[in-house]
Scaffold this motif. Sequence first.
Motif, mmCIF file in Angstrom:
data_model
loop_
_atom_site.group_PDB
_atom_site.id
_atom_site.type_symbol
_atom_site.label_atom_id
_atom_site.label_comp_id
_atom_site.label_asym_id
_atom_site.label_seq_id
_atom_site.Cartn_x
_atom_site.Cartn_y
_atom_site.Cartn_z
ATOM 1 N N ARG A 1 0.830 -1.209 0.000
ATOM 2 C CA ARG A 1 0.000 0.000 0.000
ATOM 3 C C ARG A 1 0.866 1.261 0.000
ATOM 4 O O ARG A 1 0.551 2.239 -0.691
ATOM 5 C CB ARG A 1 -0.911 0.001 1.228
ATOM 6 C CG ARG A 1 -2.010 -1.047 1.168
ATOM 7 C CD ARG A 1 -3.038 -0.824 2.254
ATOM 8 N NE ARG A 1 -4.110 -1.795 2.181
ATOM 9 C CZ ARG A 1 -5.280 -1.653 2.780
ATOM 10 N NH1 ARG A 1 -5.507 -0.564 3.492
ATOM 11 N NH2 ARG A 1 -6.210 -2.564 2.666
ATOM 12 N N GLN B 1 1.342 6.441 -6.950
ATOM 13 C CA GLN B 1 0.291 7.398 -7.316
ATOM 14 C C GLN B 1 0.834 8.825 -7.264
ATOM 15 O O GLN B 1 0.586 9.641 -8.162
ATOM 16 C CB GLN B 1 -0.912 7.274 -6.367
ATOM 17 C CG GLN B 1 -1.495 5.884 -6.204
ATOM 18 C CD GLN B 1 -1.710 5.185 -7.523
ATOM 19 O OE1 GLN B 1 -2.202 5.779 -8.481
ATOM 20 N NE2 GLN B 1 -1.336 3.926 -7.589
ATOM 21 N N SER C 1 -3.775 4.923 -12.446
ATOM 22 C CA SER C 1 -3.692 5.300 -11.036
ATOM 23 C C SER C 1 -5.079 5.491 -10.446
ATOM 24 O O SER C 1 -5.316 5.186 -9.280
ATOM 25 C CB SER C 1 -2.858 6.572 -10.872
ATOM 26 O OG SER C 1 -3.566 7.713 -11.313
ATOM 27 N N GLU D 1 -6.442 2.031 -9.672
ATOM 28 C CA GLU D 1 -5.778 1.434 -8.516
ATOM 29 C C GLU D 1 -6.287 2.012 -7.198
ATOM 30 O O GLU D 1 -6.346 1.312 -6.193
ATOM 31 C CB GLU D 1 -4.266 1.631 -8.634
ATOM 32 C CG GLU D 1 -3.636 0.794 -9.738
ATOM 33 C CD GLU D 1 -2.177 1.119 -9.948
ATOM 34 O OE1 GLU D 1 -1.707 2.116 -9.360
ATOM 35 O OE2 GLU D 1 -1.509 0.400 -10.707
ATOM 36 N N THR D 2 -6.642 3.276 -7.197
ATOM 37 C CA THR D 2 -7.107 3.915 -5.966
ATOM 38 C C THR D 2 -8.619 3.857 -5.829
ATOM 39 O O THR D 2 -9.176 4.386 -4.856
ATOM 40 C CB THR D 2 -6.655 5.388 -5.929
ATOM 41 O OG1 THR D 2 -7.127 6.060 -7.108
ATOM 42 C CG2 THR D 2 -5.144 5.485 -5.873
ATOM 43 N N ASN E 1 2.266 1.623 -3.372
ATOM 44 C CA ASN E 1 1.212 2.041 -4.295
ATOM 45 C C ASN E 1 0.946 3.540 -4.166
ATOM 46 O O ASN E 1 0.792 4.249 -5.162
ATOM 47 C CB ASN E 1 -0.067 1.258 -4.020
ATOM 48 C CG ASN E 1 -1.141 1.523 -5.045
ATOM 49 O OD1 ASN E 1 -0.916 1.395 -6.237
ATOM 50 N ND2 ASN E 1 -2.321 1.903 -4.590
#
Length: 402
Positions: free
Chosen positions: A159, A166, A227, A230-231, A162
Motif C-alpha cells: 500500500r 500514485q 492510477s 488502482e485507488t 502504491n
Amino acid sequence: MAGPDDISGGRMKTRILLIDDDAAYVFLCKRYLRVDETFKHTVVSAGTVKEALAICELESFDCIVIDYRLPDDTGTEVIKQLRELLGLAMPPTIVFTADGGEEAAIEAVRSGANDFLAKRNVTQESLCRAVKNAIEKGMLRKSLMHRVSELEEANLLLRKRNEEIQRFYHTVSHEVKTPLTAIQEFVSIVFDGLAGPIEEEQKTILKYALESCDQISSHFNDLLELSRFETGKMTVNLKPSSMRDVFDHCIVAATPAALAKSISLTVADQPHQMPLVMMQSNRIIQVLSNLINNAIKFTDVGGEVVIESEVIKNGTRLRLSVRDNGCGIPAENTGMVFERLYQVNPANDQQNGPGMGLGLSIASEIANLHDSCLSVESELNVGSVFSFELNIAPAEELTDAA
C-alpha cells in the motif's frame, strides 16, 4: 513454544505446565509424559491458580494441562485468566475432569480448551496423544499467526509503495505536461507560419515534433487512468444510451488511420431497432476506439476491420466485437494481453507505432466497471476478435429516462 531447532535425541523438546493439587496424580502424569516417543517434555507443576499465574508471568509453555477442580478456582476460570494474561501467546490447553461429568466438559469447550480428559480414563497413551495433538495445533496456530503477520506487513508495504507510485504519477504528470503543453503551443505557432515563413521540409519536421508531443501526452494520460483504477477513484455513470452514436464516433475517429493503410473499416449489419444499453458513452467509446486502433495497427495494408454487435442471453445483453484479419496473437500470449505494460511483440509494436502496453489494460478495467470483461480469440496469421458485453437497458430504466 517448541520449534524445529529444539531437538533432542530425535525428539522435539517442549515445556508443559501441569496445574493440579493432587501430588500423586501429578507424579503419574509426569511419568507418562516422560516416555512420550514424539516429544521430550519438560513438565513444570503448580498446585494452585495463583501459583500457575505467577509461573506463566515468567515462563512460556507449549501446552497447559489443568485440573477442573482446584483449591482456589476452576480450571476453566484459570484458562480465562491466562488468556487475559498471555493474549495471543496463550498455549493450547487440556482440562482434566475428576468424574468426566457433562458440565465440566461443556465448560471446558466454552472456555476454549483444546481437549478434556476424564481423570479415571487417563492412560499413558491417551495423555500423550492429547498433549501431542494440542501441541501440534498450537504450533500450527503459531505458524498461521506468523504467516498472517508477514502478509499484513507485506500488504502495508504494498500500500505504501502504491501510494508512492500514485504520487509519482501525479507529480511527473504535472511537472512534464505543463512544459509539454507550452512546447506544443510554440511548435504550433512556428508550424502555422505565425512566426514567419518556413520551408516544407521544416514543416514536416515540426509535424513530427507535434505528433511526438501528442504521444507523450497520451502516455501520461494512460498512466493517470491506471492510477485512478488502482485507488478506486474511477467510477462510471450507467444510463440508457445509443450504440449507434458510439459506432459513428469511433468510425469517424479511426477512418484516417484505416485509409492510410487502405484497410476496410466497417460496422456489420445491425438490427433496425438497436436496443439502448446501460453505459457511460465516453468510456465505451474509449474501449472500442482502443480495440479498433489496435486492429488497424496490427492488420496489414489492404486488410479489414469489422465492428459487430449481437443481442444475446434472451435479449438482456449486447455483445460487441472488433474483428480483424491481421497478424493474430500466439496462443501462449492471449492470456496476458490485458496485463499492464505487456506487449506481445515489442519490436513489432514499435514497427507499427509507439505504445506502452496500457491500452488493453485500461479497456479491460472499463469493461469491468460495466459488469463485463474483455475477451480475445485469436489465431496467428489469421486474425483476432476482441469482445465484451453490455447490459441492455431494462424497461423501467427507459421509463425513467423518458
